[in-house]
Structures are given as structure tokens and as C-alpha cells.
Design a protein around this motif. Structure first.
Motif, PDB file in Angstrom:
ATOM      1  N   VAL A  34      31.797  28.930  35.784  1.00  0.00           N
ATOM      2  CA  VAL A  34      30.993  29.625  34.771  1.00  0.00           C
ATOM      3  C   VAL A  34      30.306  28.659  33.812  1.00  0.00           C
ATOM      4  O   VAL A  34      30.947  27.777  33.237  1.00  0.00           O
ATOM      5  CB  VAL A  34      31.905  30.586  33.966  1.00  0.00           C
ATOM      6  CG1 VAL A  34      31.173  31.157  32.764  1.00  0.00           C
ATOM      7  CG2 VAL A  34      32.406  31.716  34.866  1.00  0.00           C
ATOM      8  N   ASP A  35      29.006  28.828  33.662  1.00  0.00           N
ATOM      9  CA  ASP A  35      28.293  28.195  32.559  1.00  0.00           C
ATOM     10  C   ASP A  35      27.897  29.326  31.610  1.00  0.00           C
ATOM     11  O   ASP A  35      27.027  30.142  31.930  1.00  0.00           O
ATOM     12  CB  ASP A  35      27.041  27.454  33.059  1.00  0.00           C
ATOM     13  CG  ASP A  35      26.502  26.526  31.982  1.00  0.00           C
ATOM     14  OD1 ASP A  35      26.773  26.780  30.793  1.00  0.00           O
ATOM     15  OD2 ASP A  35      25.806  25.555  32.326  1.00  0.00           O
ATOM     16  N   PRO A  36      28.555  29.416  30.443  1.00  0.00           N
ATOM     17  CA  PRO A  36      28.293  30.572  29.571  1.00  0.00           C
ATOM     18  C   PRO A  36      26.851  30.611  29.096  1.00  0.00           C
ATOM     19  O   PRO A  36      26.259  31.696  29.010  1.00  0.00           O
ATOM     20  CB  PRO A  36      29.269  30.373  28.410  1.00  0.00           C
ATOM     21  CG  PRO A  36      29.652  28.924  28.448  1.00  0.00           C
ATOM     22  CD  PRO A  36      29.563  28.507  29.888  1.00  0.00           C
ATOM     23  N   ILE A  37      26.286  29.443  28.783  1.00  0.00           N
ATOM     24  CA  ILE A  37      24.848  29.371  28.481  1.00  0.00           C
ATOM     25  C   ILE A  37      24.323  28.096  29.131  1.00  0.00           C
ATOM     26  O   ILE A  37      24.696  26.986  28.745  1.00  0.00           O
ATOM     27  CB  ILE A  37      24.555  29.334  26.965  1.00  0.00           C
ATOM     28  CG1 ILE A  37      25.087  30.605  26.284  1.00  0.00           C
ATOM     29  CG2 ILE A  37      23.038  29.198  26.726  1.00  0.00           C
ATOM     30  CD1 ILE A  37      24.799  30.688  24.783  1.00  0.00           C
ATOM     31  N   ASP A  38      23.513  28.252  30.163  1.00  0.00           N
ATOM     32  CA  ASP A  38      22.859  27.086  30.747  1.00  0.00           C
ATOM     33  C   ASP A  38      21.488  26.982  30.085  1.00  0.00           C
ATOM     34  O   ASP A  38      20.703  27.933  30.104  1.00  0.00           O
ATOM     35  CB  ASP A  38      22.712  27.239  32.265  1.00  0.00           C
ATOM     36  CG  ASP A  38      22.161  25.958  32.872  1.00  0.00           C
ATOM     37  OD1 ASP A  38      22.744  24.888  32.622  1.00  0.00           O
ATOM     38  OD2 ASP A  38      21.113  26.026  33.546  1.00  0.00           O
ATOM     39  N   GLY A  39      21.241  25.803  29.484  1.00  0.00           N
ATOM     40  CA  GLY A  39      20.030  25.649  28.670  1.00  0.00           C
ATOM     41  C   GLY A  39      20.381  25.817  27.199  1.00  0.00           C
ATOM     42  O   GLY A  39      19.685  26.517  26.451  1.00  0.00           O
ATOM     43  N   GLY A  73      35.263  26.787  33.480  1.00  0.00           N
ATOM     44  CA  GLY A  73      34.140  27.071  32.578  1.00  0.00           C
ATOM     45  C   GLY A  73      33.740  25.813  31.836  1.00  0.00           C
ATOM     46  O   GLY A  73      34.600  24.999  31.477  1.00  0.00           O
ATOM     47  N   GLU A  74      32.446  25.639  31.601  1.00  0.00           N
ATOM     48  CA  GLU A  74      31.967  24.384  31.005  1.00  0.00           C
ATOM     49  C   GLU A  74      32.648  24.051  29.676  1.00  0.00           C
ATOM     50  O   GLU A  74      32.911  22.895  29.386  1.00  0.00           O
ATOM     51  CB  GLU A  74      30.446  24.433  30.769  1.00  0.00           C
ATOM     52  CG  GLU A  74      29.988  23.130  30.128  1.00  0.00           C
ATOM     53  CD  GLU A  74      28.516  23.033  29.812  1.00  0.00           C
ATOM     54  OE1 GLU A  74      27.796  24.035  29.915  1.00  0.00           O
ATOM     55  OE2 GLU A  74      28.096  21.927  29.447  1.00  0.00           O
ATOM     56  N   GLU A  75      32.937  25.066  28.880  1.00  0.00           N
ATOM     57  CA  GLU A  75      33.429  24.764  27.528  1.00  0.00           C
ATOM     58  C   GLU A  75      34.913  24.445  27.457  1.00  0.00           C
ATOM     59  O   GLU A  75      35.415  24.108  26.380  1.00  0.00           O
ATOM     60  CB  GLU A  75      33.036  25.895  26.568  1.00  0.00           C
ATOM     61  CG  GLU A  75      31.535  26.179  26.504  1.00  0.00           C
ATOM     62  CD  GLU A  75      30.662  24.912  26.362  1.00  0.00           C
ATOM     63  OE1 GLU A  75      31.134  23.902  25.827  1.00  0.00           O
ATOM     64  OE2 GLU A  75      29.496  24.961  26.818  1.00  0.00           O
ATOM     65  N   PRO A  83      29.323  21.308  38.310  1.00  0.00           N
ATOM     66  CA  PRO A  83      29.394  22.526  39.133  1.00  0.00           C
ATOM     67  C   PRO A  83      28.951  23.797  38.415  1.00  0.00           C
ATOM     68  O   PRO A  83      28.353  24.674  39.034  1.00  0.00           O
ATOM     69  CB  PRO A  83      30.873  22.605  39.534  1.00  0.00           C
ATOM     70  CG  PRO A  83      31.593  21.638  38.665  1.00  0.00           C
ATOM     71  CD  PRO A  83      30.614  20.597  38.275  1.00  0.00           C
ATOM     72  N   TRP A  84      29.249  23.896  37.106  1.00  0.00           N
ATOM     73  CA  TRP A  84      28.869  25.131  36.401  1.00  0.00           C
ATOM     74  C   TRP A  84      27.352  25.276  36.311  1.00  0.00           C
ATOM     75  O   TRP A  84      26.845  26.376  36.142  1.00  0.00           O
ATOM     76  CB  TRP A  84      29.496  25.191  34.999  1.00  0.00           C
ATOM     77  CG  TRP A  84      29.504  23.879  34.288  1.00  0.00           C
ATOM     78  CD1 TRP A  84      28.470  23.333  33.587  1.00  0.00           C
ATOM     79  CD2 TRP A  84      30.589  22.936  34.223  1.00  0.00           C
ATOM     80  NE1 TRP A  84      28.840  22.114  33.084  1.00  0.00           N
ATOM     81  CE2 TRP A  84      30.144  21.841  33.455  1.00  0.00           C
ATOM     82  CE3 TRP A  84      31.892  22.916  34.740  1.00  0.00           C
ATOM     83  CZ2 TRP A  84      30.951  20.735  33.190  1.00  0.00           C
ATOM     84  CZ3 TRP A  84      32.686  21.815  34.472  1.00  0.00           C
ATOM     85  CH2 TRP A  84      32.225  20.751  33.712  1.00  0.00           C
ATOM     86  N   ASP A  85      26.603  24.151  36.427  1.00  0.00           N
ATOM     87  CA  ASP A  85      25.141  24.228  36.382  1.00  0.00           C
ATOM     88  C   ASP A  85      24.566  24.820  37.679  1.00  0.00           C
ATOM     89  O   ASP A  85      23.520  25.450  37.649  1.00  0.00           O
ATOM     90  CB  ASP A  85      24.526  22.840  36.199  1.00  0.00           C
ATOM     91  CG  ASP A  85      24.978  22.147  34.926  1.00  0.00           C
ATOM     92  OD1 ASP A  85      24.930  22.783  33.869  1.00  0.00           O
ATOM     93  OD2 ASP A  85      25.380  20.965  34.997  1.00  0.00           O
ATOM     94  N   TRP A  86      25.235  24.560  38.829  1.00  0.00           N
ATOM     95  CA  TRP A  86      24.599  24.883  40.109  1.00  0.00           C
ATOM     96  C   TRP A  86      25.375  25.837  41.021  1.00  0.00           C
ATOM     97  O   TRP A  86      24.808  26.345  41.997  1.00  0.00           O
ATOM     98  CB  TRP A  86      24.279  23.601  40.892  1.00  0.00           C
ATOM     99  CG  TRP A  86      25.476  22.723  41.156  1.00  0.00           C
ATOM    100  CD1 TRP A  86      25.837  21.596  40.472  1.00  0.00           C
ATOM    101  CD2 TRP A  86      26.489  22.902  42.162  1.00  0.00           C
ATOM    102  NE1 TRP A  86      27.015  21.076  40.978  1.00  0.00           N
ATOM    103  CE2 TRP A  86      27.429  21.857  42.017  1.00  0.00           C
ATOM    104  CE3 TRP A  86      26.704  23.847  43.165  1.00  0.00           C
ATOM    105  CZ2 TRP A  86      28.549  21.730  42.835  1.00  0.00           C
ATOM    106  CZ3 TRP A  86      27.824  23.726  43.986  1.00  0.00           C
ATOM    107  CH2 TRP A  86      28.729  22.668  43.807  1.00  0.00           C
TER     108      TRP A  86
HETATM  109 CA    CA Z   1      24.596  23.822  32.159  1.00  0.00          CA
END
Ligand code: CA
Ligand code: IPD
Ligand code: CA
Length: 266
Positions: free
Chosen positions: A80-85, A64-66, A206-209
Motif C-alpha cells: 500500500v502507498d497511502p498517497i503516491d505523489g 505500507g510505505e509509512e 514496491p508500494w509505488d508500483w
Molecule cells: Ca510512492
């Protein structure tokens, strides 16, 4: 593993259950410089998904990104990207998404991208087609000269921005127009749904795409790296995507002229 309807529905329910966190109040802090933000909602969504996805598939690892940790993922793991953007989110722009991908033997096999503002849920499992709110989606058939290109100028490493600007300067007169939505996952899903045709970004994680990659492939699009290397999950990549092989090749040729080799070590 086989992605059954029941499995897909349980992941979708888990993702949708995080909407309330995104709609609640939050505080913002800087992760690494003024452009790289994190909010209390990012960490809360990630933590909820970690728990719920862990219940759905206990044997899967979690990236996960965080709290990115690629050391003990195993052969099947969530990306996992919990919030992308997050920048859009922190500004109240209402253009952000939750992105959940599943990878098995280094290949993305299932992806869910959910925009809670538009109530749009993109979903795909390998070999089963791509869907938006349950309706089949497909990339557009527009040729290069009619294409809309999504891109970004290396937000977190602005030293690379001139390379992206010069690639876009050559691409722009050759296509219809460009967009920068501020959420790579939503840009890639827009491409899958035929709302845009081309995408490149110099340094993306990777979590972005990962989730959107399955959605693009299942919608008939092409996604890959600048150097033809596999899409790795342990490092950033220069990512390209298009509504088909021909446009992908043209895009890649042009971007390669301006960025012949990666300006960072993968
Ligand atoms: Ca992202
Ligand atoms: C960012 C967004 C943005 C892209 C950046 C990403 P974040 O993700 O997807 O569109 O240009 O490369 O890092 O930080 O908002 O999760
Ligand atoms: Ca994020």
C-alpha cells in the motif's frame, strides 16, 4: 486466490472511502530531507486502509510505505502507498493517488490505483483485464519514435540523477517527448491506459508500483527490472515499463548503456 467481483468491489469501496481524508486539512513534515515529505493524511489513509483491508482479508500481511516491515508478510500480503505523489499533494497540485496491490506467492495478483481529483479508478486482477472506471483499457500501439516517456531523476538519492539524465538525453531525441508527473502509480496507469508508452525510474519501491504492475500487464504492457531479475518487494528496483515487448527491449538496451549496474545494493 480467486479475485471475485465482490472482493474487488469491497477493496474499491475501502480505497474510495479514504478520499475524504485527502480532501481534509493536513500538516506536512520532512521524512528524510527536503524532498521526502510525509503528511498527516498519508498516515491517516494508511491506518484506515490497514483496518479496512484487514477486515476484507484477515489472513493477509500488510506492507505500507509509512511503516514498511517486510519481516512477517506471509505468502499473501497487501502493498500500500497511502498517497503516491505526496509532494504534489502537499503543494495542492491535485495529482496524487492511493495505490493498493495484493501479492500472492511473490506475484502481484490484484491492483487498485485511485486518483480522487480526477475520479479515476484503475483496477486489474490477474487474468481478468484492466479497467478504468469500469471500462476496459489497453496500452497504445505507438512505436518508439511516437512514444511519450515517463521518468524521474532519483528524487530521494540525487547522487544517481546524472545517470538518469544521461539515459534520458539519449532517449529524448528518439521518442516524442517526456513527462514527470510526480506520481509513479499514475504514470504507470497512464501507460496502461494508452496515454504514454515508456517508463523508467532508477530506484523505486514496491508500494509505488505493485498495484500498477497488474494493471499494466492486464492492459497488454510489459513491466520489469533492468537486470531481468524478478520484481522484488523487499527492496527498491530499477523499474522499466513499456506498451509492449519490442519497445521494452529498446528502452532497456538504452538505459543499460547508461546504468550498466545498479548504483545501490538491492
Ligand atoms: Ca510512492
Ligand atoms: C514518489 C512518487 C514519485 C517517484 C518517487 C516516489 P511518494 O512517491 O511516486 O513520482 O518519482 O520515486 O517515491 O513519495 O510521493 O509516495
Ligand atoms: Ca507515498
Amino acid at each position: 486466490m480467486e479475485i471475485t467481483r465482490e472482493f474487488a468491489e469491497s477493496v474499491i469501496a475501502a480505497v474510495k472511502s479514504c478520499k475524504s481524508i485527502m480532501m481534509d486539512s493536513f500538516t506536512v513534515s520532512e521524512k528524510d530531507g527536503a524532498s521526502n515529505l510525509v503528511t498527516t493524511a498519508d498516515t491517516a489513509v494508511q491506518s484506515r486502509l490497514r483496518t479496512l483491508l484487514g477486515e476484507i482479508l484477515p489472513q493477509a500481511g500488510f506492507l505500507g510505505e509509512e511503516s514498511p516491515d517486510v519481516t512477517a508478510l506471509g505468502n499473501i500480503y497487501w502493498v500500500v502507498d497511502p498517497i503516491d505523489g505526496t509532494s504534489n499533494f502537499a503543494r495542492g497540485m491535485q495529482l496524487s493517488a492511493i495505490s493498493v496491490g495484493l501479492v500472492e506467492d511473490e506475484e502481484e495478483i490484484f491492483g487498485v490505483v485511485y486518483n480522487p481529483y480526477a475520479e479515476e479508478l484503475f483496477c486489474a486482477a490477474k487474468g481478468q483485464g484492466a479497467y478504468l472506471n469500469g471500462e476496459r483499457i489497453h496500452v497504445s500501439e505507438r512505436d518508439f519514435s511516437h512514444s511519450l516517456i515517463f521518468t524521474a531523476f532519483s528524487l530521494y538519492q540525487k547522487a544517481y540523477a546524472p545517470l538518469c539524465e544521461s539515459a534520458l538525453a539519449e532517449l529524448y531525441p528518439e521518442c516524442d517527448d517526456f513527462r514527470r508527473l510526480g506520481s509513479a502509480a499514475l504514470e504507470l496507469c497512464a501507460l496502461a491506459a494508452g496515454r504514454g508508452e515508456l517508463y523508467f525510474e532508477i530506484r523505486i519501491f514496491p508500494w509505488d508500483w505493485a498495484a500498477a504492475a497488474v494493471i499494466i500487464r492486464e492492459a497488454g504492457g510489459t513491466i520489469g527490472t533492468i537486470d531481468g531479475e524478478r520484481l522484488r518487494h523487499d527492496a527498491p528496483v530499477l523499474l522499466l515499463a513499456a506498451n509492449g515487448d519490442e519497445n521494452f527491449r529498446t528502452l532497456k538496451r538504452t538505459v543499460q548503456k547508461h546504468i550498466p549496474k545498479l548504483p545501490y545494493r538491492a
